[in-house]
Design an enzyme around this catalytic site. Sequence first.
Site, mmCIF file in Angstrom:
data_model
loop_
_atom_site.group_PDB
_atom_site.id
_atom_site.type_symbol
_atom_site.label_atom_id
_atom_site.label_comp_id
_atom_site.label_asym_id
_atom_site.label_seq_id
_atom_site.Cartn_x
_atom_site.Cartn_y
_atom_site.Cartn_z
ATOM 1 N N ASP A 8 0.856 -1.180 0.000
ATOM 2 C CA ASP A 8 0.000 0.000 0.000
ATOM 3 C C ASP A 8 0.893 1.230 0.000
ATOM 4 O O ASP A 8 1.855 1.310 0.775
ATOM 5 C CB ASP A 8 -0.905 0.017 1.231
ATOM 6 N N ASP A 130 -15.398 -4.314 -0.977
ATOM 7 C CA ASP A 130 -15.083 -4.088 0.432
ATOM 8 C C ASP A 130 -16.385 -4.184 1.224
ATOM 9 O O ASP A 130 -17.357 -3.483 0.916
ATOM 10 C CB ASP A 130 -14.442 -2.718 0.612
#
Length: 239
Positions: A8, A130
């Site tokens: 990330d 998500d």
Amino acid sequence: MQLIPAIDLIDGQCVRLTRGAYDSKTVYSRDPLEQAKIFAEAGFKRLHLVDLDGARLGRVINLNVLEKIKQNTNLVVDFGGGVRTTYDVQQVFDAGADFLTAGSIAAKNSALVESWMQKFGGEKIILGADVKGERIAIHGWQEEASWTIYDLIAFYLPRGVKTVICTDVDRDGMLQGPNVELYHQLRKRFPELKIIASGGVKDVDDFAALQQAGVNGVIFGKAYYEGFIQLEELKDYLC
């Protein structure tokens, strides 16, 4: 089952968040290319690369990192974060990405994402789902969309999607174990779908549990960066 390490990105650095909160940022490496090389040298074939700057600002920021990783490793890379337009998608693929993960945009603008599948191929666009409970979380996981995870997948499957990355938001970065039952249910309902689990992996035993749930891949990050998983422990999965 394929194990997929995650990188990330914030400010060009390798970081991890907890439950997607930017104020929980921890920097693990200032050189994501070197981290990607570590994964490649350990035998991993694929990388999950997330542009958190892009996700926050609504435009792709870290294309240069993607380019460097693709130019200097043989990793297959799926890239997500900040992609809002067809031009963004083209830029991501031109920079070398093998797949694009469409997250919040898939819930907010299904017609646009469907057009990407038609233009670039359904196998190239991964559905990034998500989840909070069964609802799709959007806007940095701060809001819930009207879609359930099952409705979203059922919409995109006949339109060409082949793969979903499903992240349990409440478990992401918590090191409390993945939501195995969620993946059992997804496999039961969508036997033809490639399912990649994400969120909550705490140790090597979680990989075995997810494999039994029938997933095709598992993304992991924090458990490795925090030292709960050693890469040499994973060799059996890399054969």
